[in-house]
Motif scaffolding. Structure first.
Motif, PDB file in Angstrom:
ATOM      1  N   ASP A 191       0.798  -1.301  -0.062  1.00 32.24           N
ATOM      2  CA  ASP A 191       0.011  -0.050  -0.077  1.00 32.24           C
ATOM      3  C   ASP A 191       0.925   1.147   0.136  1.00 32.24           C
ATOM      4  N   LYS A 231      -0.704   4.222   2.188  1.00 35.82           N
ATOM      5  CA  LYS A 231      -0.896   3.988   3.694  1.00 35.82           C
ATOM      6  C   LYS A 231      -2.034   4.297   4.222  1.00 35.82           C
ATOM      7  N   GLU A 260      -5.292  -1.266   5.837  1.00 33.75           N
ATOM      8  CA  GLU A 260      -4.659  -1.978   6.662  1.00 33.75           C
ATOM      9  C   GLU A 260      -5.520  -2.718   7.621  1.00 33.75           C
ATOM     10  N   ARG A 261      -6.218  -2.233   8.366  1.00 31.62           N
ATOM     11  CA  ARG A 261      -7.398  -3.123   9.363  1.00 31.62           C
ATOM     12  C   ARG A 261      -7.772  -4.032   8.438  1.00 31.62           C
ATOM     13  N   ARG A 273      -5.496  -6.917   7.709  1.00 32.68           N
ATOM     14  CA  ARG A 273      -5.249  -7.443   8.918  1.00 32.68           C
ATOM     15  C   ARG A 273      -6.443  -8.423   9.338  1.00 32.68           C
ATOM     16  N   TYR A 294       0.197  -7.151   4.971  1.00 27.47           N
ATOM     17  CA  TYR A 294       0.015  -6.129   4.650  1.00 27.47           C
ATOM     18  C   TYR A 294       1.443  -5.201   4.966  1.00 27.47           C
ATOM     19  N   LYS A 295       1.767  -4.523   3.640  1.00 23.86           N
ATOM     20  CA  LYS A 295       3.147  -3.534   3.844  1.00 23.86           C
ATOM     21  C   LYS A 295       2.997  -2.220   3.475  1.00 23.86           C
ATOM     22  N   SER A 296       3.483  -1.494   3.964  1.00 15.77           N
ATOM     23  CA  SER A 296       3.362   0.087   3.542  1.00 15.77           C
ATOM     24  C   SER A 296       4.786   0.595   3.625  1.00 15.77           C
TER      25      SER A 296
END
Length: 759
Positions: A277, A280, A285-286, A289, A300-302
């Motif tokens: 992402d 961000k 992200e939520r 996850r 998930y990675k940012s």
């Protein structure tokens, strides 16, 4: 990384039920052998995983020739597999077959069997069981990977395209040769110069050059493309890191791609899905996850971004992912795959693409076409890539010049390491990546199967930004690589690969000359000069006849050439090249010519002014009123250029025709009309009609249903795939209107041709 493979003999196929021997296939390169260090599970620490596979075995290629009844066992490497008389399947549904035993240590089901169920509809329930699956085998389902797109008489007719293209090009250049010779003759006979006639010849050539070059490329279809339809079978498969790149897209759009990527038919401990992402987004992200509770192989990675430090857009995001996987449990996968945020993969995606890399150790990258499920009816802006993916890319693949098209591709990590990962500083990192790989002697493949479906931009401005970004990226890559003509980075490219890279860069740059030349025709007409110069009436007759031959041959060539993509799609592409040329030309000039203080800018198309809110032009309930759509597209999106051109050209045609009606005799009036505005095939009609498309779009934009209505969603899992109807472009009356124009101009050209013999 994986070691290079060895040559091994394909196991002969035998029909154990009848005793008949099946023809032994030819030898092929097999996939590399993965050692224990390279073939680890990706999730050894607490992640669900299958029992360790035997990684000393090679991948074996399982051919499936016709002639054997369904259920014929196939031997290979000590295993048996019931491949017999296979018919290319159409994967319309997936039936889950539980193959687990009562033992708590039993592995998860071999989901690759599920995709083969349509091949054997009458088989007993025990047919799709684990005992016949040979790990690491590759099945050939069909001799052609594009059999699902087109087959039969259309394929045979398409083989005429190279010959018809050659004939069309020869007749066009005969016509232009006569034009040049007769202008020269007229100048000698009348002791004067016809500069405007030379200008019109230049205009005709400039308008025809994109057609010439596009048609010239199809002549290479004489080189037969032999890429079979393959499937990777079993759980003894290489590990893959699947990157889903996103940056500010709607969460729902991204999550549909993520769910589908997690649901692909592949052992869960052999691949992981990593959302990269670049925007961000806390909400995304939520959501990711939360999904990770269901899909244990989802991450998930940012990446961090620092002020003043270039982040290099998508290429930087992908390189961040390539570095991050080394720190994750199990380390980096043996292969890397990428999906755009909106590209929903089909379940057989990885099992269909990976075999093309496994059977050839020099194959660095394999990529399926980008297809779409929200293309508007009639596709007025030519947003589908059907002509490129169904005509151009297969020909390029046959010549070893397949491009990475940005999504759905699978790439060998060894090849990425050799070129230093994705090249930075380019808006077209996909094209640059595949070009650098070809320059190092690697191979690339185009897998012509419907394996992913995404979305086209939903508004006019986003479409302009996307296409101008592609053009800038292609030209920028060519500049940095010297148009692939010389340099250390491309020294191992073949002649066909160099020619292809040069051709596509040149076509992008040619938009500048095309835009300038289009204004020459109305200027000549306003000046009251003839578009065509000749010394006597006999020369005029031969000009008309050669023009007729060139036009008719080109029309027939189009019918054949556009067969794989569809006739109307090909015609939309021709019009798109005309009306889109000013936008591409403007962006190329601003990017590569103008200095900053004169408006230069290294970016894609940017609208002028300030847009207060979105137009929502494709939503029947929320679209902005007509006056605001017109103002935004004409002023902010610079379609005023198109409006001005159409107005100027029509005024020039009327003024020129008025002068012709002042002639003394009917014969002089008709000759004046023909040699001025109405020279066949009425170029001004086609050009003005093409330039009017942005205005038509503003007045009557297409209506596209809400995205959810275009998907079949599983109510329990939330996994969605496009409906069958949404995968095709619906017909709209505008296409019929355009065809009426083509028919009228063709009939007009025929009428003038007949008159050249009668008068």
């Amino acid at each position: 990384m994986a070691r290079r493979g060895e040559m091994t003999e394909i196991i002969p196929l035998e029909d154990n039920s009848s005793g008949d021997s099946i023809e032994r296939p030819s030898r092929i390169d097999t996939a590399p052998t993965y050692n224990s260090r390279e073939s680890h599970n990706l999730y050894p620490n607490g992640r669900p995983s299958l029992p360790p596979a035997q990684h000393h075995s090679r991948y074996s290629f399982v051919d499936t020739p016709g002639g054997s009844p369904p259920g014929t066992p196939l031997t290979g490497g000590g295993g048996a597999s019931p491949y017999g008389n296979l018919v290319p399947p159409r994967y319309q549904s997936y039936t889950t077959v539980d193959t687990r035993s009562s033992s708590p240590s039993a592995p998860t089901p071999f989901r690759s069997q599920d995709t083969l169920r349509p091949l054997f509809p009458d088989a007993p329930s025990t047919f799709l069981k684990k005992d016949w699956v040979q790990d690491g085998s590759i099945a050939q389902l069909h001799s052609r990977d594009d059999a699902e797109f087109w087959n039969g008489w259309r394929r045979h007719l398409f083989y005429l395209a190279p010959f018809m293209t050659a004939l069309s090009l020869a007749l066009y250049w005969l016509y232009f040769g006569l034009r040049i010779a007769f202008v020269t003759s007229a100048q000698k006979a009348r002791h004067t110069i016809f500069p405007l006639a030379w200008i019109f010849i230049t205009v005709e050539i400039c308008v025809a050059i994109p057609i010439f070059m596009q048609n010239f490329w199809t002549m290479f279809s004489l080189k037969k493309r032999r890429r079979p339809k393959l499937r990777l079978i079993g759980n003894d498969v290489p590990t893959v890191d699947v990157f889903v790149t996103c940056c500010g897209e709607d969460d729902d759009l991204v999550l549909d791609t993520v769910r589908a990527a997690c649901d692909v038919d592949y052992p869960q401990d052999k691949f992981r899905v990593i959302v990269l992402d670049d925007g961000k987004s806390a909400s995304l992200e939520r959501a990711v996850r939360d999904l990770a509770d269901t899909y244990a192989n989802l991450y998930y990675k940012s990446r961090p971004k620092f002020p003043g430090v270039p982040h290099h857009f998508k290429a930087g995001n992908l390189n961040y992912g390539l570095d991050e996987v080394h720190t994750m449990p199990g380390g980096a996968g043996q292969f890397m795959a990428a999906l755009d945020a909106d590209m929903i993969p089909e379940q057989q995606w990885l099992r269909a693409v990976l075999p093309h890399l496994l059977v050839d150790p020099k194959m660095a990258l394999a990529c399926p076409p980008q297809l779409f499920y929200n293309t508007p009816p009639g596709d007025p802006l030519c947003q589908s890539l059907d002509f490129f993916v169904h005509v151009c890319e297969p020909i390029k693949d046959a010549l070893g010049v397949a491009w990475c098209t940005g999504s759905g591709y699978v790439v060998r990590r060894e090849a990425l390491d050799e070129i230093g990962n994705f090249p930075l500083g380019s808006l077209a990192e996909d094209v640059a990546t595949s070009t650098l790989m070809l320059g190092r002697g690697w191979k690339t493949a185009f897998v012509h199967e419907p394996l992913q479906f995404g979305t086209v931009p939903e508004d006019y401005g986003s479409h302009l930004k996307q296409r101008t970004r592609w053009a800038i990226g292609t030209v920028d890559t060519s500049f940095k690589l010297n148009f692939c003509l010389w340099g250390d980075k491309i020294k191992q490219m073949t002649f066909a690969q160099r020619t292809s890279s040069f051709l596509y860069a040149f076509l992008s740059l040619f938009n500048i000359l095309l835009t300038i030349s289009l204004f020459a025709m109305p200027v000549v007409l306003v000046a009251g000069k003839p578009l065509v110069a000749y010394a006597n009436n006999e020369q005029l007759r031969w000009l008309i006849r050669s023009c007729f031959a060139a036009v008719i041959s080109n029309r027939l060539t189009e019918f054949v050439l556009f067969i794989p993509s569809g006739y109307h799609t090909g015609q939309r592409g021709s019009r798109y090249q005309l009306w889109m040329s000013p936008y591409i030309a403007l962006c190329l000039i601003r990017t590569f010519v103008l200095p900053t203080w004169l408006g230069g800018s290294a970016q894609a198309f940017k609208p002028t002014g300030s847009l207060q809110s979105a137009l929502n032009e494709r939503d029947a309930q929320r679209r902005a009123p007509m006056y605001r759509r017109l103002w935004t597209i004409v002023v902010n999106y610079l379609a005023g250029f198109h409006l001005t051109y159409v107005y100027f050209t029509l005024v020039a045609v009327v003024l020129s025709s008025y002068r012709c009606f002042l002639q003394l005799t009917l014969k002089d009036t008709l000759i004046c009309l023909i040699t001025h505005a109405f020279w066949p095939p009425l170029t001004f009609v086609i050009v003005c009609s093409s330039f009017w498309i942005p205005i038509t779009y503003a007045l009557d934009p297409p209506t596209v249903p809400d995205r959810e209505l275009l998907l079949n969603r599983d109510p329990k899992t939330g996994i969605a795939h496009p409906t069958k109807e949404s995968k095709t472009v619906a017909f709209k009356g505008q296409s019929a209107w355009f065809e009426l124009e083509y028919t009228f101009t063709t009939l007009f050209t025929t009428l003038i041709f007949v008159c050249s013999f009668l008068f």
